[in-house]
Every structure is written in C-alpha cells, then in structure tokens.
Scaffold this active site. Structure first.
Site, short mmCIF file in Angstrom:
data_model
loop_
_atom_site.label_atom_id
_atom_site.label_comp_id
_atom_site.label_asym_id
_atom_site.label_seq_id
_atom_site.Cartn_x
_atom_site.Cartn_y
_atom_site.Cartn_z
N LYS A 194 9.25 -7.57 -0.83
CA LYS A 194 9.95 -6.30 -0.58
C LYS A 194 11.33 -6.59 0.02
CE LYS A 194 5.53 -3.99 -0.24
NZ LYS A 194 4.40 -3.57 0.56
N GLN B 239 3.14 -2.70 6.86
CA GLN B 239 2.29 -3.35 5.86
C GLN B 239 0.81 -3.18 6.23
OE1 GLN B 239 3.44 -4.79 2.95
NE2 GLN B 239 1.28 -4.94 2.40
N ASP C 137 6.69 4.75 2.33
CA ASP C 137 5.41 4.41 1.71
C ASP C 137 4.62 5.69 1.38
OD1 ASP C 137 4.54 1.99 0.85
OD2 ASP C 137 3.70 1.34 2.78
#
Ligand code: NDP
Length: 292
Positions: A54, A98, A121
């Site tokens: 990422k 994450q 996200d």
C-alpha cells in the site's frame, strides 16, 4: 462456452493511472499530495507485506504515506491515541488500520474512532451503516468489495435485476459486497458455513462472488451457464513445479468454471490487484473531500 476473462491487473492499472493523473493535477494547482497513514500493530508477516504494498502504491501514484508501527503488545490506549493523532493531522487524508489487530485489542472501537472523512477502508460503523441503508451514501466503500463491483461494471455485466449469490459474510468482503450488489438493484443471496445445499443455491446465480477462503471449492457444475464469476479467494496450493513450492488459486475451480461461466476473474490477477487500486482511489477521494 469459454468464459471471457476479466483482467483485474489491467483494470487496476487503469484505475491507478487515472488516480495518478488526478493527483498530478492537484499538485499543479498547488495542493498538498494526498496522504495515507497506515497503522500496523504487531509483526504478522502477511500484514506487513500488505502494508508495504500500500505504501509502495502511494509513492508510485504521487501520494505520501506515513507508516505507524506499534508493537504486538501495544495497549488499547496507545492504538486509540495514535488514531486520534492521525485524525488531527492535516497531512493525513486517509487512515488505514491493518486488520486483523492482535486479539487483545478492541478492533470495533478502534475503527469507530477513525474520522469518517479519513475512513478510506470504509470499515467505520458510520460508513458501513450508510451502505446498509436505502438512500444513504457511504463516503467510502470497502476496497475489495468495491473492486469486485468495479470489475463487473467494467466487464459490462448487468447488475440490476440479476440474481447474485455471495459466498461468505465477512465484515471485510462478503457482507459489504452483498450490500453493494443490493444498492445496485441485484437480488442477493448471502451464503455461509451453515447454508444448506450450496451447489443448488450457487446454480441460481447470474453473478457469483466467492469469498470463503476454501481452495477451489466451487466446482464447474455449480455454475449457471453464462454467469459472471468473481473469485476473491486467495489460497496456496502445493505445486512442485514452482520454486516456492506452491501457487495461488481461488475459491473457484478455475479450469472447470471457465468452461461454463460467461465471465470469470483469474487468481492471481483478478480481484487481488483491485484492492490496492481502490484504496488509492479512496485516498484521493478523501483528499478531494477535505481539500476540494
Ligand atoms: P473470512 O474467513 O473472514 O470469512 C469466510 C466466510 O466464508 C465466512 O462468512 C464463512 O461462514 C464462509 N465459509 C467458510 N467456509 C464455508 C463453506 N464451506 N461453505 C460456505 N461458506 C463458508 O474470510 P474473508 O472474507 O476475510 O476472506 C475470504 C477469502 O478472500 C480468503 O481467501 C481471503 O484470503 C480472500 N481475500 C482476498 C482479498 C483480495 O484482495 N483479493 C482481500 C480479502 C480477502 P461463517 O460466517 O458461517 O463462518
């Protein structure tokens, strides 16, 4: 019939190029580059690898990434304090925690603290709640399901009115994928480990999204002829011909399914590359929302 391959790698590359072009336009207009803060707690190798890709994608597209790494025994307070600091940092447009977090941490509460405008996200309860409600729009849609829908749209698959079956009901893939399909007027059946006679349910699907994490479980004779098959699964299959000793396969038996389906995504090279491309798209959107 041999299915038309949906090339996720090429489609993801187009998304990345359009994001990079928009980032360059913003830079030329004197705006700061979109900034993505990643939060990694602990030392899981797979999580560290995802975070590194990422960050790499950010650099390639002219964005900035800020990495934050906390030890595996970080306390709930430490993680929350970090999220609050990133919420307040004007250089940070998007925050990505994450997952999974170590089990002693309250993941739901951590995600609920992320400023909705920085929730790239799409996992904050507000964004997911809006996705689940008719007539409400989330600011961000979770990246992997967003990638699945984008692939269907790019392939020209008609979603409205289609019978869609989603295999899996996880918070990260299955459930938001089902909600997205409903929002696009598909009729959706969501299957899980307690579903009876899975093959019979799958045979009704004009669109199948498989996200169960079971190697090649969906067989060719489960597929309705002409269906669009989006395979999210990533599984390692032993393969002595590979240097690594394995190769990646999906949740669908690709060789069988491609003979029946109308469209199919390969693994690798299908949904996988879309996840990061959509994260980049979401991060650009966050910058556009915060600094129009
Ligand atoms: P989870 O393990 O969180 O969820 C799996 C889901 O599948 C659950 O809802 C489970 O049901 C259901 N399931 C498990 N076994 C069966 C079965 N035998 N029959 C029917 N349903 C079953 O997985 P994720 O959603 O996180 O991931 C799914 C797959 O997608 C994995 O292979 C993962 O690696 C991959 N993935 C790929 C990404 C990408 O970028 N391409 C991103 C994220 C994930 P129940 O709820 O009843 O337990």
């Amino acid at each position: 019939m041999t299915a038309q391959l949906i090339d996720g790698k090429a489609i993801a590359q187009q998304v990345r190029e359009s994001v990079a072009a928009e980032v360059a336009k913003r830079a030329a207009a004197g705006k700061q580059p979109p900034g993505l803060a990643t939060v990694l707690v602990g030392d899981r190798v797979d999580s560290a690898t995802y975070v590194a890709s990422k960050q790499r994608a950010c650099q390639e597209l002219g964005m900035v990434s800020f990495h934050n790494h906390l030890p595996a025994d970080a306390t709930q307070e430490q993680v929350e304090e970090l999220v609050r600091r990133l919420n307040a940092d004007p250089q940070v447009n998007g925050i990505l925690v994450q997952l999974p977090l170590p089990s002693h941490l309250d993941e739901e509460h951590v995600l609920s603290l992320i400023n909705i405008e920085k929730d790239v996200d799409g996992f904050s309860p507000i964004n997911i709640g809006r996705l689940a409600q008719k007539g409400r729009e989330p600011l961000f849609v979770p990246c992997t399901p967003y990638g699945c829908i984008y692939l269907l749209e790019q392939a020209g698959v008609k979603i409205e009115g289609a019978n869609a079956v989603v295999l899996g009901r996880s918070n990260i893939v299955g459930m938001p994928a089902a909600l997205l399909l409903i929002s696009r007027n598909a009729t959706v059946t969501v299957c899980h480990s307690r579903t009876r006679d899975l093959p019979a349910v799958v045979r009704q699907a004009d669109i199948l999204i498989a996200a169960i994490g079971k190697m090649e479980m969906v067989r060719g004779d489960w597929i309705k002829p002409g269906a669009a098959v989006i395979d999210v699964g990533i599984n390692s299959k032993p393969d002595a011909t590979k240097k690594s000793g394995y190769r990646l396969v999906g949740d669908v038996n690709f060789e069988e399914a491609r003979e029946v389906a109308g469209f199919i995504t390969p693994v690798p090279g299908g949904v996988g590359p879309m996840t990061i491309a959509m994260l980049m798209k979401n991060t650009l959107r966050a910058a556009q929302i915060q600094d129009p």
